[in-house]
Design an enzyme around this catalytic site. Structure first.
Site, PDB file in Angstrom:
ATOM      1  N   VAL A  48     -24.037   6.172  15.034  1.00 50.13           N
ATOM      2  CA  VAL A  48     -23.646   5.546  13.764  1.00 50.13           C
ATOM      3  C   VAL A  48     -22.151   5.748  13.529  1.00 50.13           C
ATOM      4  O   VAL A  48     -21.665   6.881  13.467  1.00 50.13           O
ATOM      5  CB  VAL A  48     -24.455   6.126  12.588  1.00 50.13           C
ATOM      6  N   LYS A  49     -21.444   4.640  13.384  1.00 48.21           N
ATOM      7  CA  LYS A  49     -19.990   4.668  13.230  1.00 48.21           C
ATOM      8  C   LYS A  49     -19.642   4.658  11.741  1.00 48.21           C
ATOM      9  O   LYS A  49     -19.989   3.723  11.014  1.00 48.21           O
ATOM     10  CB  LYS A  49     -19.392   3.464  13.945  1.00 48.21           C
TER      11      LYS A  49
END
Length: 217
Positions: A86-87
């Site tokens: 997850v960025k």
């Protein structure tokens, strides 16, 4: 040093994977749009296609800028595939989200890092990766490579496990220089990886070998 490719183009990802040196993929909304991929459902499906094309972590970016939105999006992304990272953007609520995901053992990539202080906060919050954008710093006459060096020193001082993912790589010398100062990962266009193959003496040497071989046959 891990090699990631920064694209949403499946053909380029498959080409890099075919070299046998690719360790992962990073993407962002701009790269998705460049490939004509818009709409939440299409984007999620494309992330799955990328995961099928590569062996390694695939960074998928949230677009929310509030804590609740990041958590909702991030959990949805993480549930898509085990390779998803997850960025999260480097903002106040982003730090809170990094800590939340770290406590849940969900991998994260803190993006848009432009200072050592930001990288320190991200590591404290438990980010899996931090992404300093060295090319964009170079664009404004600030040393992107110097930032990698500073982060490496700080992380080594305190044994942070967060990996330094050198982003906004523009060319092969960025790759080499980042490797010299100890970046854990680089992410850039396909050309930044493939162009490492090139050297005129390799080409001329091979041509000479082949020429001499033909003379004897």
């Amino acid at each position: 040093m891990k090699f990631f490719i920064d694209t949403a183009n499946l053909d380029q990802i498959k080409e890099a994977q075919g070299l046998g040196v690719l360790d992962g993929v990073t993407t962002n909304p701009s790269l998705m749009a460049k490939e004509g991929i818009t709409g939440r459902e299409n984007i999620l499906k494309h992330y799955l296609d990328i995961c099928e094309a590569v062996n390694g972590d695939v960074s998928a970016e949230v677009i929310s800028v509030d804590f609740e939105g990041m958590i909702k999006e991030g959990e949805e992304l993480a549930a898509l595939h085990s390779q998803i990272v997850v960025k999260i953007p480097m903002i106040k609520d982003g730090i809170k989200a990094l800590k939340y995901f770290s406590d849940k053992n969900i991998k994260t990539n803190c993006t848009l890092i432009f200072s050592a202080g930001q990288a320190l906060l991200a590591a404290k919050a438990g980010a899996t990766y931090v992404s300093p954008f060295i090319g964009r710093l170079d664009d404004i006459s600030t040393s992107g490579l110097g930032l990698i060096d500073e982060i490496r020193l700080i992380y080594d001082n305190y044994d942070f496990e967060t990996e330094i993912l050198a982003a906004s790589i523009r060319h092969t010398m960025h790759v080499i220089d980042c490797a010299k100062v100890g970046a854990d990962v680089m992410t850039g266009p396909l050309s930044s990886i493939v162009d490492l193959l090139k050297h005129p003496l390799t080409d001329s040497g091979l041509a000479k070998f082949l020429e001499d071989y033909k003379k004897g046959n």
